[in-house]
Write an enzyme that holds these catalytic residues in place. Structure first.
Site, PDB file in Angstrom:
ATOM      1  N   CYS A 151       0.698 -64.673  -2.150  1.00  0.00           N
ATOM      2  CA  CYS A 151      -0.399 -63.914  -2.739  1.00  0.00           C
ATOM      3  C   CYS A 151       0.136 -62.857  -3.702  1.00  0.00           C
ATOM      4  CB  CYS A 151      -1.283 -63.199  -1.716  1.00  0.00           C
ATOM      5  SG  CYS A 151      -1.976 -64.275  -0.483  1.00  0.00           S
ATOM      6  N   ARG A 210       2.998 -66.506  -7.152  1.00  0.00           N
ATOM      7  CA  ARG A 210       3.032 -66.040  -5.765  1.00  0.00           C
ATOM      8  C   ARG A 210       1.983 -66.737  -4.898  1.00  0.00           C
ATOM      9  NH1 ARG A 210       5.713 -61.257  -5.276  1.00  0.00           N
ATOM     10  NH2 ARG A 210       4.654 -60.881  -3.319  1.00  0.00           N
ATOM     11  N   TRP A 216      -2.420 -67.428  -1.651  1.00  0.00           N
ATOM     12  CA  TRP A 216      -1.708 -68.518  -0.977  1.00  0.00           C
ATOM     13  C   TRP A 216      -2.183 -68.452   0.462  1.00  0.00           C
ATOM     14  CZ3 TRP A 216       1.769 -69.410   3.026  1.00  0.00           C
ATOM     15  CH2 TRP A 216       2.460 -70.637   2.996  1.00  0.00           C
ATOM     16  N   ASN A 236      -2.213 -58.633   0.365  1.00  0.00           N
ATOM     17  CA  ASN A 236      -1.115 -59.599   0.439  1.00  0.00           C
ATOM     18  C   ASN A 236      -0.392 -59.323   1.750  1.00  0.00           C
ATOM     19  OD1 ASN A 236       1.160 -61.218   0.004  1.00  0.00           O
ATOM     20  ND2 ASN A 236       2.200 -59.611  -1.138  1.00  0.00           N
ATOM     21  N   GLY A 237      -0.238 -60.353   2.586  1.00  0.00           N
ATOM     22  CA  GLY A 237       0.454 -60.160   3.864  1.00  0.00           C
ATOM     23  C   GLY A 237      -0.334 -60.792   4.995  1.00  0.00           C
ATOM     24  N   GLU A 276      21.302 -78.392  -1.951  1.00  0.00           N
ATOM     25  CA  GLU A 276      20.457 -77.699  -2.941  1.00  0.00           C
ATOM     26  C   GLU A 276      19.873 -78.716  -3.940  1.00  0.00           C
ATOM     27  OE1 GLU A 276      18.871 -75.145  -3.469  1.00  0.00           O
ATOM     28  OE2 GLU A 276      18.656 -74.880  -5.624  1.00  0.00           O
ATOM     29  N   LYS A 292      15.991 -79.266  -4.788  1.00  0.00           N
ATOM     30  CA  LYS A 292      15.455 -79.169  -6.161  1.00  0.00           C
ATOM     31  C   LYS A 292      14.622 -80.396  -6.494  1.00  0.00           C
ATOM     32  CE  LYS A 292      15.635 -75.985  -6.678  1.00  0.00           C
ATOM     33  NZ  LYS A 292      16.017 -74.754  -6.136  1.00  0.00           N
ATOM     34  N   GLU A 301      11.241 -80.642  -4.059  1.00  0.00           N
ATOM     35  CA  GLU A 301      10.179 -79.632  -4.084  1.00  0.00           C
ATOM     36  C   GLU A 301       9.342 -79.678  -5.363  1.00  0.00           C
ATOM     37  OE1 GLU A 301      11.543 -75.567  -3.851  1.00  0.00           O
ATOM     38  OE2 GLU A 301      13.268 -75.989  -5.107  1.00  0.00           O
ATOM     39  N   HIS A 348      27.317 -91.660   9.811  1.00  0.00           N
ATOM     40  CA  HIS A 348      27.054 -91.353  11.222  1.00  0.00           C
ATOM     41  C   HIS A 348      25.581 -91.544  11.562  1.00  0.00           C
ATOM     42  CE1 HIS A 348      31.096 -90.055  12.064  1.00  0.00           C
ATOM     43  NE2 HIS A 348      31.087 -89.431  10.897  1.00  0.00           N
ATOM     44  N   LYS A 353       6.206 -68.263  -4.310  1.00  0.00           N
ATOM     45  CA  LYS A 353       7.507 -67.770  -4.770  1.00  0.00           C
ATOM     46  C   LYS A 353       8.157 -66.840  -3.752  1.00  0.00           C
ATOM     47  CE  LYS A 353      10.656 -67.111  -7.985  1.00  0.00           C
ATOM     48  NZ  LYS A 353      11.635 -68.213  -8.060  1.00  0.00           N
TER      49      LYS A 353
HETATM   50  C1  F6R Z   1      13.518 -73.075  -3.666  1.00  0.00           C
HETATM   51  C2  F6R Z   1      13.216 -71.655  -3.514  1.00  0.00           C
HETATM   52  C3  F6R Z   1      13.156 -71.080  -2.156  1.00  0.00           C
HETATM   53  C4  F6R Z   1      13.716 -69.642  -2.147  1.00  0.00           C
HETATM   54  C5  F6R Z   1      13.503 -69.015  -0.776  1.00  0.00           C
HETATM   55  C6  F6R Z   1      14.111 -67.634  -0.690  1.00  0.00           C
HETATM   56  O1  F6R Z   1      13.642 -73.452  -4.997  1.00  0.00           O
HETATM   57  O2  F6R Z   1      12.995 -70.962  -4.480  1.00  0.00           O
HETATM   58  O3  F6R Z   1      13.802 -71.881  -1.225  1.00  0.00           O
HETATM   59  O4  F6R Z   1      15.078 -69.683  -2.470  1.00  0.00           O
HETATM   60  O5  F6R Z   1      12.141 -68.937  -0.505  1.00  0.00           O
HETATM   61  O6  F6R Z   1      13.547 -66.774  -1.618  1.00  0.00           O
HETATM   62  P1  F6R Z   1      14.295 -65.454  -2.054  1.00  0.00           P
HETATM   63  O7  F6R Z   1      15.515 -65.838  -2.804  1.00  0.00           O
HETATM   64  O8  F6R Z   1      13.294 -64.732  -2.898  1.00  0.00           O
HETATM   65  O9  F6R Z   1      14.622 -64.721  -0.792  1.00  0.00           O
END
Ligand code: F6R
Length: 587
Positions: free
Chosen positions: A2, A27, A74, A100-101, A466, A470, A473, A489, A582
């Site tokens: 949010c 967000r 969100w 937000n929260g 990672e 990428k 997602e 395994h 985010k």
């Molecule tokens: C994936 C992504 C998330 C963030 C995670 C941590 O592309 O962006 O996995 O890395 O939510 O977020 P931060 O770095 O803001 O603590």
């Protein structure tokens, strides 16, 4: 999750709030709404959907008044509906607020509000009713809000208006909230890009702070139960950095920016880096903590400390950290890694370490974030605003900082810096249009796949994890990463004729990982090699330069681009993947 923004000033509030919400959409983007106050009346528009679509239907900018609040959601409590969209009001429509929260004790609080007419399923709405109830009992707006805030458990960033009062109240606990300070106008918001077009002056609210804003601002801290002073800081971000420019999406803009952002990491103050390295050296118990992509940066960091500095540093995911609480003591050094500095699990980890006298350093992108403010020292990744929900430039900056620190621990800071300097031209080439076109052709081949596997050894193991994150997602193709030796395994059972497997190759892992690639190929797998040299086992080859300990940076960039291209080809929005937000400010 949010995003909230408010405006108090002399201009028309609604268009400013609307533009701010668009900047905060990363967000949360399942519903949005705006409320303004004009001549003692509230004007509210809200709905489910993306903000541009809502605007087309409702025209969000024609609300009158020069004071107002907005929200992009969100969903946590209650489905994605117009009723659950913010702003929310009390029964009589005297109080309107955005939040937000999560209010963890909202069910208990709701029971105190029998007789109230609740119109949503949210935890937020009860806050408006509680304030209304306190005011009915004779308290003024500010005192009623203070009493209400004292009852709330959980996390909140709140913007609150009262119909009979021209003041806005902004309050925060464990959720981000800052106030942009312009020339006679105020912009309380979840994040800087929301108001960066108007001002670079900002006040960071502390936990428990409540600001009362009209022509001026007064601050009160609920925990200290007294008035407090808060200083104005200046942001070093450029408004252009928070815009897409000529790019179709923020994600690709931020990928391309990496040739600059990685170079900015080198600008750390040497003596500061050496003092941090000294502490790392001194502590036996060093734990890297982060979530998601930031966790994979931590895992890469643990390999870098082992390989470069022969130093045992463990990486723990923020969401699993509580299982390691028993290991914490005053000799513990936590290095928290985060883009936003607001990730709930990461913050909980550092708070646990601090509660037993441990030291906390952070590697963080957003200055003034909760993590920055609660850490003993912060190293800024200097990547600029990362607006795309998917982390790209923040990740490579995090890895770059960890690479510098690992070098600094063994007195080789200069060598570390040179490694990063050498990346400038290489990263430029890796993100050039010709490379993007090359990867688009691969994306065309892969776009209808159900599964993609990624494997790597050593430093390429966290890179494989990672890379899989990428790809999946943004494109919603199932992707899974493994250590090169692990596939056989169990998971090799999934390899069928044509199953794509991306194999990360570096000089030191080449022999073993190529054998792993052979094992997959002989079961029909389609092998995509990412490395410095082509190999007969590869069906497709992505050339990346050999840069030793900086390989995790160069090898991930083509995967970021591939993920982006897959998303575009499959009609997904790379900047706002479904179900994601985010900043994950809830546990
Ligand atoms: C994936 C992504 C998330 C963030 C995670 C941590 O592309 O962006 O996995 O890395 O939510 O977020 P931060 O770095 O803001 O603590």
């Amino acid at each position: 999750m949010c995003g909230i923004i408010g405006y108090v000033g002399k201009r028309k509030a609604a268009p400013i709030i609307f533009q701010g919400l668009k900047k905060l959409e990363y967000r949360g983007y399942d519903s949005a709404g705006i409320a303004t106050l004009h001549d003692g009346e509230f004007f509210i528009k809200k709905d489910a959907g993306k903000i541009d679509d809502i605007h087309k239907r409702l025209n969000l900018t024609d609300l009158p008044g020069s004071i107002g609040i907005g929200h992009t959601r969100w969903a946590t409590h209650g489905g994605v509906t117009k009723e659950n969209a913010h702003p929310h009001t009390d029964c009589h429509g005297n109080i309107v607020l955005v939040h937000n929260g999560i209010i963890e004790n909202y069910q208990e609080l709701k029971r105190l509000l029998s007789g109230h007419d609740m119109r949503s399923e949210t935890d937020t709405e009860i806050i408006a009713h509680l304030i209304g109830e306190e005011m009915k009992n004779g308290k003024d707006f500010v005192e009623a809000t203070k009493s209400t805030l004292k009852k709330l458990e959980g996390q909140y960033a709140l913007l609150i208006l009262n119909k009979n009062d021209n003041r806005m109240i902004a309050a925060r606990r464990k959720a981000p909230l800052l106030i942009g300070v312009g020339d006679g106008d105020y912009f309380p918001a979840s994040d800087i890009p929301a108001f960066l077009d108007y001002t670079k002056n900002v006040i960071y609210l502390s936990d428990g702070d409540m600001a009362v804003i009209d022509g001026e601002m007064k601050f009160f801290n609920i925990d200290l139960n007294k008035e407090v002073q808060r200083e104005i800081s200046t942001i070093d971000w450029d408004p252009e950095q928070a815009k897409k420019g000529d790019f179709d999406h923020f994600m690709i803009k931020e990928i391309v920016e990496q040739n600059e952002t990685i170079q900015r990491v080198i600008e750390q103050d040497d003596s500061f880096m050496l003092s941090i390295a000294d502490e790392i050296k001194k502590h036996k118990n060093v734990i890297l903590v982060g979530c998601g992509t930031a966790y994979y940066a931590c895992l890469t960091g643990s390999y870098l400390f082992s390989k470069i500095a022969n130093k045992y540093v463990i990486a723990v995911s923020g969401s699993e950290f509580s299982n390691f609480k028993g290991l914490l003591n005053e000799d513990t050094l936590i290095i928290a890694v985060s883009q936003s500095g607001e990730t709930a699990d990461t913050l909980e980890a550092i708070r646990a370490a601090k509660s037993v006298g441990g030291k906390v350093f952070s590697i963080v992108n957003v200055r003034g974030s909760s993590l920055d403010r609660e850490s003993d020292e912060s190293i800024y990744t200097k990547a600029g605003p990362e607006i795309g929900v998917v982390s790209t430039k923040a990740y490579t900056a995090q890895v770059a900082v960890l690479l510098l620190l690992a070098h600094a621990v063994v007195g080789k800071l200069e060598e570390g810096k040179n490694r990063l300097k050498n990346l400038h031209a290489l990263v430029y080439n890796l993100t050039a249009l010709s490379t993007r076109k090359y990867l688009r052709r691969l994306a065309e081949k892969l776009k209808d796949e159900e599964h993609i596997f990624t494997i790597g050894r050593g430093l390429m193991y966290p890179t494989a994890l990672e890379a899989a994150l990428k790809l999946k997602e943004v494109s919603y193709i199932h992707a899974e990463g493994f250590a090169g030796g692990d596939l056989k395994h169990g998971s090799i059972a999934l390899i069928e004729k044509g199953t794509p497997t991306i194999v990360f190759v570096t000089k030191d892992t080449e022999r073993d990982v190529i054998s792993n690639a052979m094992e997959i190929k002989s079961r029909g797998g389609y092998i995509i090699g990412v490395g410095p040299e082509n190999n007969e086992v590869f069906d497709h080859f992505i050339k990346v330069p050999e840069v030793g300990f900086a390989d995790p940076i160069t090898h991930i960039i083509p995967m970021q681009i591939l993920g982006y291209q897959l998303a575009v080809l499959r009609g997904c929005d790379p900047d706002k993947p479904r179900n994601l937000a985010k900043s994950v400010v809830v546990k």
